[in-house]
Each structure stands twice: as structure tokens, then as C-alpha cells.
Design an enzyme around this catalytic site. Structure first.
Site, PDB file in Angstrom:
ATOM      1  N   ASP A 141       0.861  -1.176   0.000  1.00  0.00           N
ATOM      2  CA  ASP A 141       0.000   0.000   0.000  1.00  0.00           C
ATOM      3  C   ASP A 141       0.907   1.239   0.000  1.00  0.00           C
ATOM      4  O   ASP A 141       2.128   1.142   0.176  1.00  0.00           O
ATOM      5  CB  ASP A 141      -0.967  -0.012   1.205  1.00  0.00           C
ATOM      6  CG  ASP A 141      -2.192   0.865   0.951  1.00  0.00           C
ATOM      7  OD1 ASP A 141      -2.160   1.699   0.024  1.00  0.00           O
ATOM      8  OD2 ASP A 141      -3.197   0.723   1.678  1.00  0.00           O
TER       9      ASP A 141
HETATM   10  C1  BGC Z   1      -5.204   3.156   0.294  1.00  0.00           C
HETATM   11  C2  BGC Z   1      -5.436   2.145  -0.793  1.00  0.00           C
HETATM   12  C3  BGC Z   1      -5.285   2.786  -2.149  1.00  0.00           C
HETATM   13  C4  BGC Z   1      -3.930   3.426  -2.245  1.00  0.00           C
HETATM   14  C5  BGC Z   1      -3.647   4.073  -3.600  1.00  0.00           C
HETATM   15  C6  BGC Z   1      -3.952   3.956   0.073  1.00  0.00           C
HETATM   16  O1  BGC Z   1      -3.860   5.012   0.955  1.00  0.00           O
HETATM   17  O2  BGC Z   1      -5.144   2.488   1.535  1.00  0.00           O
HETATM   18  O3  BGC Z   1      -6.702   1.572  -0.640  1.00  0.00           O
HETATM   19  O4  BGC Z   1      -5.467   1.825  -3.151  1.00  0.00           O
HETATM   20  O5  BGC Z   1      -3.856   4.426  -1.254  1.00  0.00           O
HETATM   21  O6  BGC Z   1      -4.420   5.176  -3.827  1.00  0.00           O
END
Ligand code: BGC
Length: 718
Positions: free
Chosen positions: A288
């Protein structure tokens, strides 16, 4: 030899040479594994490591992931999060990767396509209440097409974190509280996004997230520690992932949370032993956003180098945005801490998905106008259907609804009534207010010809300003029925949007109380991203419709339900607690040691929630006949057929979902009191009967898992 013959010879020689020169990985007819084996040895260590990094293209406006737009995008980068929608700009970046990088490896463009792209569908929590996975799959396929034509090859969806704490903001992104429901909807999404083959024209790769246990963060506070026992890991949190991996999900995202002391992004057990060794997943895992870096505050790494080492060795192949792999992996290889074979395996996994997507053959996005890309008739139809099927009629005393044509004055009140932005819900980055049909637009269209609509905003979503109450009272006084539109702003749910109390704001509750003094029937229309605490206002209301954040087509869908043009069929996939203090409360919990009488119950409130998982009313009535089973005894290899006849005993056609639960009252490892194992939704005409059928396969439906993921089937009564 004459001149022409010489030219001919030279020409055929050059053809031969170029055919020989064309590297094996560029041969589109060769098997993908051969192409990978040809390409990886040609790559330098730096080229390999760059494939394991993801940067951004464009500015991220997600307040949780602040970062500068990258000015220089290396042509050999593995992936980009593409915040734009312009295929031309995307193709320019891709052209550099193909033309300027030594080996011409295409970039993989990813983005959060969560509940639609430009055509915004209901949030996932709402979509699940439709109990219509094929409709959800269709929505995902439509979203994939809009995204693909905007330059996106890969979506960070579906989110399949079984969520039992509605304080946690991301419950809006999931499918409720039940693992089986997640598995079914997760698989529906994967199939919708990825189509029959990843290389199909409009397929995009799916990414299962947030692997794993993210929804268990303590107190519903995002990014916090989660204490997940091995037993609940295997029986609650892993099953949706296993189902989606088996359905061919291309990638996974490692979560932010710490799973009982080992963060998900450094967790060798879940990322390698389970995912790669047991489930044989051959795609890749992306971290993530900044999650590798976060291993430092999480207390398992002293610096970026150690964080990179731990994440990589645990089984995270791609680093989302924090550049830790780019800065540190080469050094770790030189120091012989990371074996090159492990780098090669990681690169192979990333390349495999690129090959499967057909990016080497078709690296560019066809450029078509926005009109031809977005909001086509088919997408709008699915958006409208899914919006209406996702809405849940929670209460309807004395048949307050539907509103008959004899009603001539309708009050339409509340901060959500004319709102568009918030109906889009969290994670609707490319959604536009202009595309949204508001509640008031829907209501005016539906009732405008037969009734006068008296609109008043009443109050804002929060704050203490009561100056709008007087006008709301005036509108209500003139009217025979009050449609009161309340709820949550879209920013109140989603990532990093935890709430310590899940009730409506004080001002909204006060508006309900003021209107109640008029003694007129009140229909509460709720738009929100999580189950809400309604204890103080529910007794004041005659009817309640939960419309969630329905996307662009909510207005007409709701209006159709209000008028009876549409018979509501949604049922909850997440329990509505009576108070926030009851959390966690979910249908598939285990039995208490003293289930009788008042033992162990709350002294001040009922121990039951306001609305259980599965609750949802209709304008017709159904009568469930007697359960028929093909046999009362069954052995391992046999199947048992369970059937139930459901009769529509009312006057209106309806769609009823039958939820089939199993319970196993005595088992070596105690089982939840009941577990959903199958569901089916069918239309039933008035006065007609329809048979629902569940084929029970003992190993699939009656077995249980231990804390190591081994399944057992025990003799006994079910
Ligand atoms: C979130 C994810 C997301 C990623 C990219 C993160 O902060 O937890 O769900 O896919 O950002 O935008």
C-alpha cells in the site's frame, strides 16, 4: 549475378537478420513463461529493480497520500499510478518506456477504480445489499472499459476486508460483515474487471486489498494495530482472498496494519507461505502507499533499508511510491542479503501480469472522445438498476410507503435533499456532480405532476445553525408527508475517516425531533457510508430507507421506491448496532457461555442490534414454505439438496433473496451460531411460488478450518 538479384539477396539477408535479432520476449506467439525466461536474463540489476517500483503520474488529491507530482518519470519504471484520464498524455509516457528504455518494457498504469470510473455506481457496501453479484460484475466490467479507455490497466479493487466495526471508515469500500458474501462479491468484481482473459480489449487487472486483516484495526482507527488470531485469520479474513485468488485475481495489495506484531507488509506467513506456497498465486503483491516506509513507525525496522529488506523478503514485489526498493535493493543484493533469484522471481511476477494484459503487443490506449468513453446507455442502465437494488427499506410502519397519488403536498427536507457531491461516496475520484441525479431531482420528476413538493434544507450536515429549522417546519406544515433526507458527507467514510460515534450529527437529530412535533408521517431517507446509530430517532420515524451513497443514479431509483414504481429488494450485509457501544456486533458471532435469560446482556439497552444482517423489507409479503431436504443423513462424498418454496402473498411483484445458513452446534473448534453458505435472489410475481435450491456439499459447506488453515469435517448434527 545481375544487379536485381544482388538487391534481392541483400533484402532477404536483412529479413533473416532481423528475425534472428528479434528477442524471444517480443515474440507474441511464444508462451508467456518462455518470454519471461528470455527477458529476465537480459535485464541489468537496476532495470530489474526499477520494474519493482511504482511512482505517480499526476498529482494525487487524496489527502491521505500527499506527495509531490513526480517531475521525471524514468522510462524503465515498473508502474505508475495514473491520476489523469487523458489517453494522449498516458501514451506519451508509454512511448518513452517503449522507445527510450533499453528493453522497451511497457509501464503498467494503475488507479483506484473502486465503484465506477466516470459512471459512479453505489459504494460497495450498498452494492452488496443488492445480493446481485452478476449486476455488480457488470458494473465492474463497465468501469473497466471506462478506465481502460482513459489509460488504466490495473485497478486497486476489490477491497475484501471483512469489516465488523462500522467506526472504521473503509467499511464503505467493502461488502459488509460476512466472509462468504465477500468471497462471492469479490469474485464477481475480479471477473468483471478481468473479463474472460486479461488480454481482452477492455480488461484491467484486479488487485485484492488490503491483504490482510486491515479491517480489524483497534477501535476502528485507521492504520492502527490489529490483533487477529490465527483462527480468525483463517476462518474470517483469508477466505475471501482465497476465493478471489482461485478466481484468477492478478495482484494483491499488502495492508497498512500490524497483524498481531508482524505488519501485513512484512508478513512472510501471509504473503509467501499462504499466498504463494499454498495458494500458488503467480501474480505479484504491491505494497500500500508508503507502507514499506511505515514499517519503521510500526516498530519492526530501524531504517528504510531494513524496511525494504523485510517487505521484499516477506513477499511484497512492488513498492508503491516510497522509493525504498529503488534506493536499497541493489545494495542488499550486493551485500548478499537478498539473493538475485528472489529479485528475478519478483520481476518475473510483474512481467507476467504485463504479458498477460497484452501490454507488450498493445501498449497504447486507443484515443476516443470522452463522449464515446463515458456514461454510455448500458452503464447508466446498470447504475440505475444497482442503485435501486442496493437500497434497503428498513422500516415501513402502517404502510407509510409507497406514497399514493392522492398525496398532494410533499415536504422534502434535509441537507441531503438537493445534494449531489455526497451521493457519489468516497473514492469517486472521476465522478462529476453534474452527472449525479439528486434526490430532489428524482422526487420532482416522479411526483411533480401529481403533487406540490415543498423543499427546505433545514440544516447543514453538522454545526449548530438552526436558522433553517423554521422554513423546514413551514414546508412540513403545508404537507401531508415529510421526506427527510439526512446522512453523512462522503468524506465521513472511506480511508482515514474513522468515527468514534456512528450516530448522525446532533443538528440532524434535532431536526428530526422538531419535525416530529407536527405529528405528520416522516420518511427518513439516509445516505451514508456505514451503518448508523439511530436509537434516538428511530422511534420518531414512520419509514426509513437506506440509500447508501448510490452514485449517479440514486435520485430516480429512490423516487421509484417512494412511489412504488420499484419494489425495494435490498437486504443489509452489515448489522446496524443500536448504539456505538454495542460494537462489535455481527450476525455470525459465537454463542455466549450463558445464552439464557438476561445473563451477560447489557443492563441499560437491549443486547440486540437495531437491524440485523439480512434485514430488509418489501412492499409485498413472502411466505416461506416447509424446508425440504433430500435426506436427513449424508456422508462425505454425497450431496444433499435443500429446497424451499417461497410464495409472494402480496399484490406486487418482488425480488426475494433467500439466505441459506448452516449451524454446527457442537464441534471441536466452536462454530459461529450461524454461517451464511449460499444465497439466491429471484423475482416472484404476485400469488406465485418459486423454489429456491441449495446443494450442500459437506466438505465445502459443513467443514471448518483450524488455526493453520486445515479443513476438517466432523460427524454430527448440522
Ligand atoms: C489506500 C489504498 C489505495 C492506495 C492508492 C492507500 O492510501 O489504503 O486503498 O489503493 O492508497 O491510492
Amino acid at each position: 549475378m545481375n544487379k536485381y538479384l544482388l538487391i534481392l539477396l541483400a533484402f532477404s539477408l536483412s529479413i533473416k537478420l532481423s528475425a534472428q535479432d528479434k528477442p524471444g520476449y517480443k515474440n507474441k506467439n511464444a508462451p508467456i513463461e518462455d518470454r519471461i525466461k528470455d527477458l529476465v536474463p537480459r535485464m541489468t540489476l537496476d532495470e530489474k529493480i526499477l520494474q519493482l517500483n511504482q511512482f505517480t503520474a499526476g498529482l494525487n488529491t487524496n489527502a491521505n497520500n500527499i506527495g509531490e507530482a513526480i517531475k521525471h518519470i524514468p522510462s524503465g519504471i515498473g508502474s505508475l499510478i495514473y491520476f489523469g484520464t487523458d489517453p494522449v498524455y498516458r501514451n506519451e509516457i508509454q512511448k518513452k518506456a517503449i522507445g527510450k528504455s533499453r528493453l522497451g518494457i511497457p509501464i503498467l498504469f494503475g488507479f483506484d477504480v473502486i465503484h465506477g470510473f466516470r459512471t459512479v455506481y453505489p459504494i460497495s457496501l450498498g452494492a452488496a445489499c443488492s445480493w446481485n453479484p452478476s449486476l455488480v460484475s457488470q458494473a465492474c466490467a463497465n468501469a473497466a472499459k471506462e478506465a481502460k479507455l482513459s489509460g488504466i490497466d490495473w485497478t486497486f479493487s476489490p477491497m475484501i476486508d471483512v469489516a465488523r466495526d462500522p467506526r472504521w471508515g473503509s467499511v464503505s469500500e467493502g461488502y459488509g460483515e460476512d466472509p462468504y458474501t465477500y468471497a462471492v462479491f469479490g469474485v464477481a468484481c475480479v471477473k468483471g474487471y478481468q473479463g474472460k482473459s486479461l488480454s481482452d480489449q477492455y480488461s484491467i487487472a484486479a488487485c485484492l486489498k488490503h491483504y490482510v486483516g486491515y479491517s480489524e484495526s483497534e477501535g476502528g482507527r485507521d492504520y492502527h494495530y490489529s490483533d487477529v488470531s490465527m483462527q480468525s485469520l483463517w476462518e474470517t479474513y483469508l477466505p475471501p482472498y482465497e476465493a478471489c485468488v482461485k478466481a484468477g485475481a492478478a495482484t494483491l495489495m499488502s495492508a497498512f496494519n500490524d497483524i498481531s506484531g508482524v505488519p501485513a507488509t512484512a508478513n512472510h506467513y501471509t504473503l509467501t507461505e499462504v499466498l504463494k506456497d499454498r495458494w500458488k498465486h503467480d501474480g505479484f503483491v504491491v505494497s500500500d502507499w508508503d507502507a514499506i516506509n511505515q514499517l519503521i513507525p510500526q516498530g519492526v525496522a530501524t531504517d528504510c533499508k531494513e524496511a525494504g529488506y523485510k517487505a521484499f523478503m516477506a513477499g511484497v514485489e512492488m513498492d508503491m511510491t516510497d522509493s525504498i526498493y529503488k534506493e536499497n535493493l541493489a545494495k542488499l543484493v550486493e551485500e548478499k542479503k537478498i539473493p538475485i533469484t528472489k529479485i528475478d522471481d519478483a520481476v518475473s511476477r510483474v512481467l507476467r501480469i504485463k504479458f498477460r494484459l497484452g501490454l507488450f503487443e498493445n501498449p497504447y490506449t486507443p484515443v476516443v472522445s470522452e463522449n464515446d468513453r463515458y456514461l454510455n446507455a448500458e452503464s447508466l442502465k446498470v447504475a440505475a438498476q444497482l442503485a435501486s437494488e442496493s437500497m434497503v427499506l428498513l422500516k415501513n410502519n402502517n404502510n407509510t410507503l409507497p406514497i399514493t397519488q392522492s398525496v398532494k403536498q410533499i415536504a422534502l427536507i434535509g441537507p441531503m435533499a438537493a445534494d449531489k457531491t455526497n451521493l457519489l461516496g468516497a473514492w469517486s475520484y472521476n465522478g462529476k456532480d453534474a452527472d449525479v441525479e439528486s434526490i430532489s431531482e428524482g422526487v420532482f420528476k416522479e411526483f411533480g405532476k401529481t403533487a406540490t413538493i415543498n423543499y427546505a434544507k433545514g440544516c447543514e450536515f453538522d454545526g449548530a445553525d438552526e436558522s433553517g429549522f423554521a422554513m423546514a417546519i413551514e414546508s412540513a406544515k403545508k404537507s401531508e408527508i415529510i421526506l427527510l433526507c439526512l446522512g453523512e458527507k462522503k468524506a465521513w467514510s472511506g480511508e482515514n475517516a474513522s468515527r468514534s460515534s456512528i450516530s448522525l450529527s446532533t443538528i440532524q437529530e434535532k431536526l428530526v425531533q422538531e419535525l416530529k412535533t407536527l405529528g405528520k408521517p416522516i420518511v427518513l431517507i439516509l445516505s451514508n457510508g456505514r451503518p448508523l446509530e439511530l436509537i434516538r430517532i428511530e422511534p420518531l420515524l414512520d419509514a426509513i430507507i437506506e440509500i447508501w451513497q448510490p452514485g449517479i443514479a440514486g435520485g430516480s431509483a429512490l423516487a421509484g421506491i417512494l412511489s412504488g414504481r420499484i419494489n425495494p429488494s435490498g437486504k443489509l450485509t452489515m448489522t446496524f448496532p443500536l448504539t456505538t457501544g454495542q460494537i462489535p456486533i455481527y450476525y455470525n458471532s459465537r454463542q455466549s457461555a450463558r445464552p439464557y435469560g438476561v445473563m451477560g446482556k447489557y443492563q441499560n439497552i437491549s443486547s440486540d442490534p437495531l437491524y440485523w444482517f439480512g434485514h430488509g423489507l418489501s412492499y409485498t409479503s413472502y411466505n416461506y414454505g416447509k424446508l425440504k431436504i433430500s435426506s436427513t443423513k449424508i456422508t462425505m462424498g454425497e450431496k444433499l439438496i435443500a429446497e424451499i418454496e417461497v410464495e409472494n402473498t402480496g399484490k406486487m411483484k418482488g425480488a426475494e433473496t433467500v439466505l441459506w445458513y448452516i449451524s454446527d452446534p457442537a464441534c471441536t473448534i466452536s462454530r459461529p451460531m450461524k454461517e451464511l453458505k449460499y444465497f439466491e435472489k429471484k423475482e416472484i410475481f404476485s400469488a406465485k411460488k418459486v423454489t429456491y435450491r441449495f446443494e450442500i456439499e459437506p466438505m465445502r459447506d459443513l467443514s471448518y478450518t483450524n488455526a493453520d488453515g486445515k479443513r476438517f469435517l466432523e460427524t454430527g448434527d448440522y
